[in-house]
Design a protein around this motif. Sequence first.
Motif, mmCIF file in Angstrom:
data_model
loop_
_atom_site.group_PDB
_atom_site.id
_atom_site.type_symbol
_atom_site.label_atom_id
_atom_site.label_comp_id
_atom_site.label_asym_id
_atom_site.label_seq_id
_atom_site.Cartn_x
_atom_site.Cartn_y
_atom_site.Cartn_z
ATOM 1 N N GLU A 160 0.814 -1.219 0.000
ATOM 2 C CA GLU A 160 0.000 0.000 0.000
ATOM 3 C C GLU A 160 0.848 1.270 0.000
ATOM 4 O O GLU A 160 0.489 2.265 -0.627
ATOM 5 C CB GLU A 160 -0.920 -0.017 1.226
ATOM 6 N N GLU A 161 1.967 1.233 0.676
ATOM 7 C CA GLU A 161 2.846 2.402 0.765
ATOM 8 C C GLU A 161 3.254 2.920 -0.617
ATOM 9 O O GLU A 161 3.401 4.115 -0.817
ATOM 10 C CB GLU A 161 4.095 2.041 1.594
ATOM 11 N N ARG A 162 3.412 2.023 -1.574
ATOM 12 C CA ARG A 162 3.829 2.408 -2.922
ATOM 13 C C ARG A 162 2.686 3.019 -3.743
ATOM 14 O O ARG A 162 2.921 3.513 -4.842
ATOM 15 C CB ARG A 162 4.383 1.202 -3.667
ATOM 16 N N CYS A 163 1.482 2.975 -3.213
ATOM 17 C CA CYS A 163 0.308 3.455 -3.954
ATOM 18 C C CYS A 163 -0.361 4.643 -3.277
ATOM 19 O O CYS A 163 -1.521 4.961 -3.553
ATOM 20 C CB CYS A 163 -0.683 2.304 -4.130
ATOM 21 N N LYS A 164 0.348 5.302 -2.389
ATOM 22 C CA LYS A 164 -0.225 6.430 -1.643
ATOM 23 C C LYS A 164 -0.805 7.506 -2.559
ATOM 24 O O LYS A 164 -1.871 8.047 -2.286
ATOM 25 C CB LYS A 164 0.816 7.062 -0.715
ATOM 26 N N ASP A 165 -0.121 7.818 -3.643
ATOM 27 C CA ASP A 165 -0.594 8.884 -4.539
ATOM 28 C C ASP A 165 -1.946 8.549 -5.156
ATOM 29 O O ASP A 165 -2.845 9.388 -5.173
ATOM 30 C CB ASP A 165 0.425 9.170 -5.644
ATOM 31 N N VAL A 166 -2.099 7.335 -5.655
ATOM 32 C CA VAL A 166 -3.381 6.970 -6.276
ATOM 33 C C VAL A 166 -4.473 6.828 -5.226
ATOM 34 O O VAL A 166 -5.635 7.131 -5.492
ATOM 35 C CB VAL A 166 -3.284 5.707 -7.167
ATOM 36 N N ILE A 167 -4.126 6.396 -4.036
ATOM 37 C CA ILE A 167 -5.104 6.314 -2.946
ATOM 38 C C ILE A 167 -5.588 7.713 -2.588
ATOM 39 O O ILE A 167 -6.787 7.956 -2.434
ATOM 40 C CB ILE A 167 -4.497 5.594 -1.716
ATOM 41 N N ASN A 168 -4.656 8.658 -2.514
ATOM 42 C CA ASN A 168 -5.032 10.043 -2.215
ATOM 43 C C ASN A 168 -5.898 10.639 -3.316
ATOM 44 O O ASN A 168 -6.798 11.440 -3.036
ATOM 45 C CB ASN A 168 -3.789 10.898 -1.978
ATOM 46 N N GLN A 169 -5.668 10.247 -4.559
ATOM 47 C CA GLN A 169 -6.504 10.733 -5.662
ATOM 48 C C GLN A 169 -7.943 10.263 -5.487
ATOM 49 O O GLN A 169 -8.882 11.019 -5.742
ATOM 50 C CB GLN A 169 -5.951 10.262 -7.008
ATOM 51 N N LEU A 170 -8.130 9.024 -5.029
ATOM 52 C CA LEU A 170 -9.486 8.529 -4.789
ATOM 53 C C LEU A 170 -10.130 9.310 -3.639
ATOM 54 O O LEU A 170 -11.287 9.710 -3.729
ATOM 55 C CB LEU A 170 -9.499 7.029 -4.488
#
Length: 64
Positions: free
Chosen positions: A29-39
Amino acid sequence: VEQQKADSQPCHREACAIQECLQKNNYQEERCKDVINQLFKCCETLFKSGRESASCSKKMSKSR
């Protein structure tokens, strides 16, 4: 057709991007913080406009 889908399913593209990112990064999950924040941003904007989406949990608006 893609635009119609985006209109009928707000934030769906962002939710799919999270799944793709997680799969590419062995579910770290740490590597996907940017896309998670976009959601989160998409859902926040959606909730502020009084709309809802299956891609956004009501809990999301309270957890930020």
